[in-house]
Scaffold this active site. Structure first.
Site, PDB file in Angstrom:
ATOM      1  N   ARG A   1      -8.739  -0.587   4.096  1.00  0.00           N
ATOM      2  CA  ARG A   1      -7.938   0.506   3.506  1.00  0.00           C
ATOM      3  C   ARG A   1      -6.527   0.006   3.177  1.00  0.00           C
ATOM      4  O   ARG A   1      -5.846   0.567   2.335  1.00  0.00           O
ATOM      5  CB  ARG A   1      -7.840   1.688   4.474  1.00  0.00           C
TER       6      ARG A   1
ATOM      7  N   CYS B   1      -5.630  12.279  12.308  1.00  0.00           N
ATOM      8  CA  CYS B   1      -6.440  11.072  12.374  1.00  0.00           C
ATOM      9  C   CYS B   1      -6.290  10.535  13.787  1.00  0.00           C
ATOM     10  O   CYS B   1      -5.634  11.147  14.621  1.00  0.00           O
ATOM     11  CB  CYS B   1      -5.976  10.060  11.332  1.00  0.00           C
TER      12      CYS B   1
ATOM     13  N   ASP C   1       4.030   0.989  12.200  1.00  0.00           N
ATOM     14  CA  ASP C   1       2.788   0.384  11.680  1.00  0.00           C
ATOM     15  C   ASP C   1       2.558  -1.016  12.217  1.00  0.00           C
ATOM     16  O   ASP C   1       1.448  -1.540  12.088  1.00  0.00           O
ATOM     17  CB  ASP C   1       2.804   0.350  10.141  1.00  0.00           C
TER      18      ASP C   1
ATOM     19  N   LYS D   1       0.842  -1.201   0.000  1.00  0.00           N
ATOM     20  CA  LYS D   1       0.000   0.000   0.000  1.00  0.00           C
ATOM     21  C   LYS D   1       0.874   1.246   0.000  1.00  0.00           C
ATOM     22  O   LYS D   1       0.664   2.177  -0.789  1.00  0.00           O
ATOM     23  CB  LYS D   1      -0.893  -0.004   1.235  1.00  0.00           C
ATOM     24  N   ASN D   2       1.890   1.263   0.878  1.00  0.00           N
ATOM     25  CA  ASN D   2       2.645   2.518   1.060  1.00  0.00           C
ATOM     26  C   ASN D   2       3.711   2.748   0.000  1.00  0.00           C
ATOM     27  O   ASN D   2       4.361   3.795   0.001  1.00  0.00           O
ATOM     28  CB  ASN D   2       3.223   2.574   2.474  1.00  0.00           C
TER      29      ASN D   2
ATOM     30  N   ARG E   1      -0.684  14.691  12.881  1.00  0.00           N
ATOM     31  CA  ARG E   1      -0.142  14.515  11.523  1.00  0.00           C
ATOM     32  C   ARG E   1      -0.079  15.824  10.732  1.00  0.00           C
ATOM     33  O   ARG E   1      -0.678  15.983   9.680  1.00  0.00           O
ATOM     34  CB  ARG E   1      -0.936  13.450  10.767  1.00  0.00           C
TER      35      ARG E   1
END
Ligand code: EPZ
Length: 416
Positions: free
Chosen positions: A397, A116, A305, A22-23, A121
């Site tokens: 997500r 979030c 993460d 994803k990243n 952030r």
């Protein structure tokens, strides 16, 4: 409201192929608009954040199609440089479009990505760095407008190795006049992958994976057919899940060289690991051993993460573990849910002290963000009985199909 129903308490057994990262995919999709032509991407994960990014690219005028597993994006003609509010606010990664929009269109309009649940952030490091390359920002209540008529290379140093800010600098510097020397750049594998992708299109970026990047601007890029690397965080999630539940799991398509810090912790937890050609077999029996002292850190340190998935796994450890979160200021949100399951966790400032318990009690859990949601799935898989993880769209997500993956590991799981 949708939820996952998980019958936990059995050791994992089976094999799973790790999805695309994803990243890595998100900054690469932002970089696609730097090229007035066609890009073919393979192994792009079909996750919500990627689908949002594709909608944004369509709004810009990109033509997008899937041909079996290949994603084809034609960015020849772009007609807009505004990120729609509905996407900008949904997805923090929309801020990563600043660099590529300014590089291609010389202007950009994005809503504030906002904070979030894991932290405020802010984007101050992004803005300060892009200004050094010539960007001018107009901060309005609705969001951010930016112009950069003549992106010009320079030497700059980031105050913190921010992943997103590093990516934004790379995206703007790739087509800028002259050379950009970026010091204290983030070293995450996803940065290396972005550089590898851009270089495959004719960009000139050296030092990828180190703290010092040298980006020599080029006039234009050319077509490429690029395969995105596997997702190290998804792989680490399933490794930690195996440590929490016990079992014998074979992971395929694993970026082993990116998981040294995770493998070290899994060894400390008593898990046996065997690596092969892009495969990793992990075996664990009974309760994991505790981890007396760990701090998250920028790559190659233990990734923030995986902090929540580790917290969930250590809730069942033999002994007391201490995890310090050094990257985000509010990343212990799942502690309440874990306590409801019987976990004994104290929070002192940025440290979680976890006194491992014999077992966790199944219950209703609520996902509030991506990696915390994945951690709750780990806790549910380890608890004997049926748990429900509500709001699991957060998990979608970043995890392409966690139901498919966990079913292939023998877990009884369904969504409703
Ligand atoms: C990327 O976020 C990842 N997201 C995050 O993964 C990951 O946790 C993070 O890097 C750290 O590895 C994507 O790649 C899409 P940062 P990013 O800029 O770029 C502060 C996931 O679950 N900071 O390195 O936002 C910031 O508040 C997500 O996949 C500033 O103060 O991370 C944070 O405390 C979650 N000012 C720290 O730096 C800025 O301008 C690290 O942020 C920018 C960041």
């Amino acid at each position: 409201m949708e939820y996952l129903e998980i019958r936990g308490g059995s050791p994992l057994k089976g094999e799973v192929c790790i999805q695309g990262s994803k990243n890595a995919a998100l900054p690469i999709l932002s970089a696609v608009i730097l090229h007035r032509g066609t890009t073919v991407l393979r192994n792009c994960p079909k996750i919500i954040d990627v689908l949002y990014m594709l909608e944004i690219l369509k709004d810009f005028g990109c033509r997008i199609s899937w041909e079996r597993e290949a994603l084809i994006i034609d960015a020849t003609c772009l007609c807009a440089s505004q990120v729609a509010e509905c996407y900008g606010r949904q997805m923090r990664s929309s801020i990563m479009l600043l660099g590529s929009l300014l590089g291609r269109m010389k202007e950009a309009s994005v809503s504030y990505p906002g904070g979030c649940v894991i932290g405020a952030r802010p984007i101050d490091i992004h803005l300060a760095a892009l200004k050094k390359l010539g960007a001018i920002f107009l901060e309005e209540p609705a969001g951010l407008k930016a112009v950069c008529c003549h992106p010009t290379g320079t030497t700059l140093k980031l105050p913190f190795p921010s992943v997103g800010a590093t990516e934004n600098v790379i995206l703007l510097a790739a087509l800028a006049e002259g050379t950009t020397c970026l010091e204290n750049a983030a070293r995450e594998p996803e940065i290396e992958e972005l550089c590898r992708f851009l270089n495959s299109m004719g960009a000139r970026i050296c030092g990828a994976g180190t703290s010092n990047l040298v980006i020599t601007g080029v006039k234009k890029l050319h077509d490429t057919d690029f395969t995105i690397m596997p997702d190290r965080i998804v792989a680490g999630t399933y490794m930690l899940m195996t440590a929490a539940t016990g079992g014998d799991v074979l992971l395929r398509n694993v970026p082993i060289e990116q998981l040294s810090s995770v493998q070290k912790i899994l060894r400390q937890m008593g898990a046996k690991q065997e690596t092969g050609e892009h495969t990793l077999r992990i075996q664990s029996q009974g309760r994991p051993d505790c981890v007396p002292n760990l701090s998250t850190a920028p790559y190659p340190g233990f990734p923030t993460d995986l902090q929540s998935p580790l917290l969930a796994a250590l809730s069942l450890a033999q002994g007391t573990s201490v995890i310090e979160e050094t990257i985000f200021e509010a990343r212990f949100k799942i502690v309440e849910d874990l306590r409801h399951m019987g976990a004994k966790i104290q929070i002192e400032n940025q440290k979680a002290i976890i006194e491992g318990t014999e077992e966790l009690t199944p219950t209703d859990l609520i996902a509030r963000e991506l990696r915390g949601g994945a951690a709750l799935v780990i806790a549910a898989a380890a608890a004997k009985g049926t748990s429900r993880v509500h709001q699991y769209h957060y998990i979608a997500r970043g995890y392409e199909n966690i139901i498919r993956d966990l079913q292939s590991l023998g877990i009884v799981i369904q969504s409703t």
